[in-house]
Design a protein around this motif. Structure first.
Motif, mmCIF file in Angstrom:
data_model
loop_
_atom_site.group_PDB
_atom_site.id
_atom_site.type_symbol
_atom_site.label_atom_id
_atom_site.label_comp_id
_atom_site.label_asym_id
_atom_site.label_seq_id
_atom_site.Cartn_x
_atom_site.Cartn_y
_atom_site.Cartn_z
ATOM 1 N N VAL A 23 0.840 -1.207 0.000
ATOM 2 C CA VAL A 23 0.000 0.000 0.000
ATOM 3 C C VAL A 23 0.873 1.254 0.000
ATOM 4 O O VAL A 23 0.598 2.227 -0.730
ATOM 5 C CB VAL A 23 -0.949 -0.016 1.216
ATOM 6 C CG1 VAL A 23 -1.645 1.334 1.375
ATOM 7 C CG2 VAL A 23 -1.987 -1.118 1.057
ATOM 8 N N LEU A 69 0.856 4.198 -2.938
ATOM 9 C CA LEU A 69 0.589 5.592 -2.590
ATOM 10 C C LEU A 69 1.771 6.487 -2.943
ATOM 11 O O LEU A 69 1.589 7.621 -3.397
ATOM 12 C CB LEU A 69 0.264 5.708 -1.097
ATOM 13 C CG LEU A 69 -1.060 5.081 -0.649
ATOM 14 C CD1 LEU A 69 -1.219 5.219 0.856
ATOM 15 C CD2 LEU A 69 -2.230 5.718 -1.368
ATOM 16 N N THR A 70 2.978 5.985 -2.745
ATOM 17 C CA THR A 70 4.164 6.780 -3.095
ATOM 18 C C THR A 70 4.252 6.985 -4.599
ATOM 19 O O THR A 70 4.607 8.070 -5.069
ATOM 20 C CB THR A 70 5.436 6.082 -2.584
ATOM 21 O OG1 THR A 70 5.319 5.863 -1.174
ATOM 22 C CG2 THR A 70 6.658 6.939 -2.851
ATOM 23 N N GLN A 121 1.365 10.506 -3.172
ATOM 24 C CA GLN A 121 0.594 10.770 -1.963
ATOM 25 C C GLN A 121 1.327 10.211 -0.764
ATOM 26 O O GLN A 121 2.056 9.220 -0.868
ATOM 27 C CB GLN A 121 -0.806 10.140 -2.065
ATOM 28 C CG GLN A 121 -1.618 10.617 -3.256
ATOM 29 C CD GLN A 121 -2.935 9.893 -3.371
ATOM 30 O OE1 GLN A 121 -3.317 9.152 -2.482
ATOM 31 N NE2 GLN A 121 -3.637 10.112 -4.482
ATOM 32 N N SER A 122 1.139 10.853 0.392
ATOM 33 C CA SER A 122 1.750 10.376 1.620
ATOM 34 C C SER A 122 0.912 9.251 2.221
ATOM 35 O O SER A 122 -0.302 9.187 2.021
ATOM 36 C CB SER A 122 1.876 11.518 2.628
ATOM 37 O OG SER A 122 0.602 12.051 2.945
ATOM 38 N N SER A 123 1.558 8.379 2.975
ATOM 39 C CA SER A 123 0.871 7.240 3.576
ATOM 40 C C SER A 123 0.123 7.680 4.832
ATOM 41 O O SER A 123 0.639 8.488 5.621
ATOM 42 C CB SER A 123 1.881 6.148 3.932
ATOM 43 O OG SER A 123 2.570 5.726 2.772
#
Length: 325
Positions: free
Chosen positions: A61, A65-66, A70-72
């Motif tokens: 995941v 996201l990276t 996007q940040s986790s």
């Protein structure tokens, strides 16, 4: 966007294969331990999925996201630490002796460590390709928000002890700002290199400038020529009108020409760096120069970016300096 070379791809493949092997052996070891205690394969598979499997899912995941820029979320980041702990707790619980507890607690770390290692490698690949570290930006933004809050509370809170505690917290947070931020480190290195070069230039100029300074030249004034004695005109020739002597033209004030501006051919590295410089209105950092050269289809590296920037700054002294911190 930077592209990985064949050598980098080969190293990544060679590095990832042992991680996958270690993770597979760790999951197989945990599965074997649970089967030996309970005698049921389904229970062992569920225990492996609850510990090492959750860690693998959370790592995947974070990779996705990276890649999407996007940040986790906090749940994903906390799960990467809690899932290995849960797997080790399961092993300690089902063990009978002290030796088995130690072995069962360490066995899940193989698959958990492999999952987190692969996730970290994927994140670093994205950061290398895009020059954007989403996690570092998230941490810096969170720290800046907390600093702003504590600074406001340290100045305006009605209780004195609360103002004192907020001031201490704000100072502690300032020490953590920019930690593990490669972009900020590169920018600070560029500023420090510029100051070192300027200091060296000043020192060398002071060492080699030993000749006495010449006095300023005084402007010359035009001297009027002596008047000529008029002669009687001849009867057969027409009288010629004497033309006044031409006086020296005095240059207007402030008309001294500036230093010549070099003309770079479009498409050259110097042309790309100067255009980037003028567009930003301050001295660009090495990462920005490397990205601009790469976007123009030119060879780009940190050493080449530093060399071209020094050449453009030397040949164009009128360009603005570095951006103020």
């Amino acid at each position: 966007m930077k592209k990985l070379t064949w050598g980098q791809v080969t190293v990544l493949i060679v590095t990832t294969i042992p991680m996958i092997a270690v993770g597979g052996f760790g999951g197989w070891g945990t599965y074997t331990n649970i089967v030996s205690e309970f005698g049921r394969a389904a229970t062992a598979a569920g225990a492996v999925a609850a510990g090492e499997g959750v860690t693998l899912v959370l790592a995947l995941v974070m990779i996705v996201l990276t890649m999407f820029g996007q940040s986790s979320p906090t749940v994903v980041r906390a799960g990467l630490w809690l899932a290995p702990l849960a797997a080790s707790t399961i092993g300690v619980t089902v063990a009978d002796t002290l030796t088995e507890r130690i072995v069962y607690a360490l066995t899940p770390l193989g698959m958990c460590g492999a999952a987190e290692g692969i996730g970290l490698l994927a994140r670093r690949i994205v950061v290398y390709s895009t020059n954007v570290d989403i996690e570092a930006q998230r941490r810096n933004a969170a720290i800046l928000r907390r600093i702003a809050y504590h600074r406001a509370r340290a100045e305006r809170h009605p209780w004195k002890w609360v103002r004192h505690m907020s001031a201490l917290v704000a100072w502690r947070l300032m020490g953590r700002l920019g930690h593990s931020d490669a972009t900020l480190g590169s920018a600070l290195t560029d500023v420090q290199n510029i100051r070192i070069v300027d200091g060296a230039n000043t020192a060398l100029a002071a060492m080699f400038d030993s000749a006495p300074e010449l006095p300023a030249a005084t402007p010359r004034h035009g001297v009027a020529p002596p008047s000529a004695t008029p002669k009687a005109p001849r009867a057969t020739a027409t009288e010629k009108t004497a033309t006044p002597p031409a006086t020296e033209a005095t240059p207007p004030d402030g008309g001294a020409p500036g230093p010549p501006v070099p003309c770079y051919e479009p498409g050259t590295p110097q042309y790309v760096v100067r255009e980037l410089w003028l567009r930003l209105n301050h001295q660009p950092i090495q990462s920005a120069i490397t990205a601009a050269l790469d976007g123009a289809g030119l060879a780009s590296s940190e050493q080449q970016a530093r060399k071209i920037r020094a050449q453009v700054r030397r040949e164009n002294p009128a360009l603005p300096g570095p951006r103020a911190a």
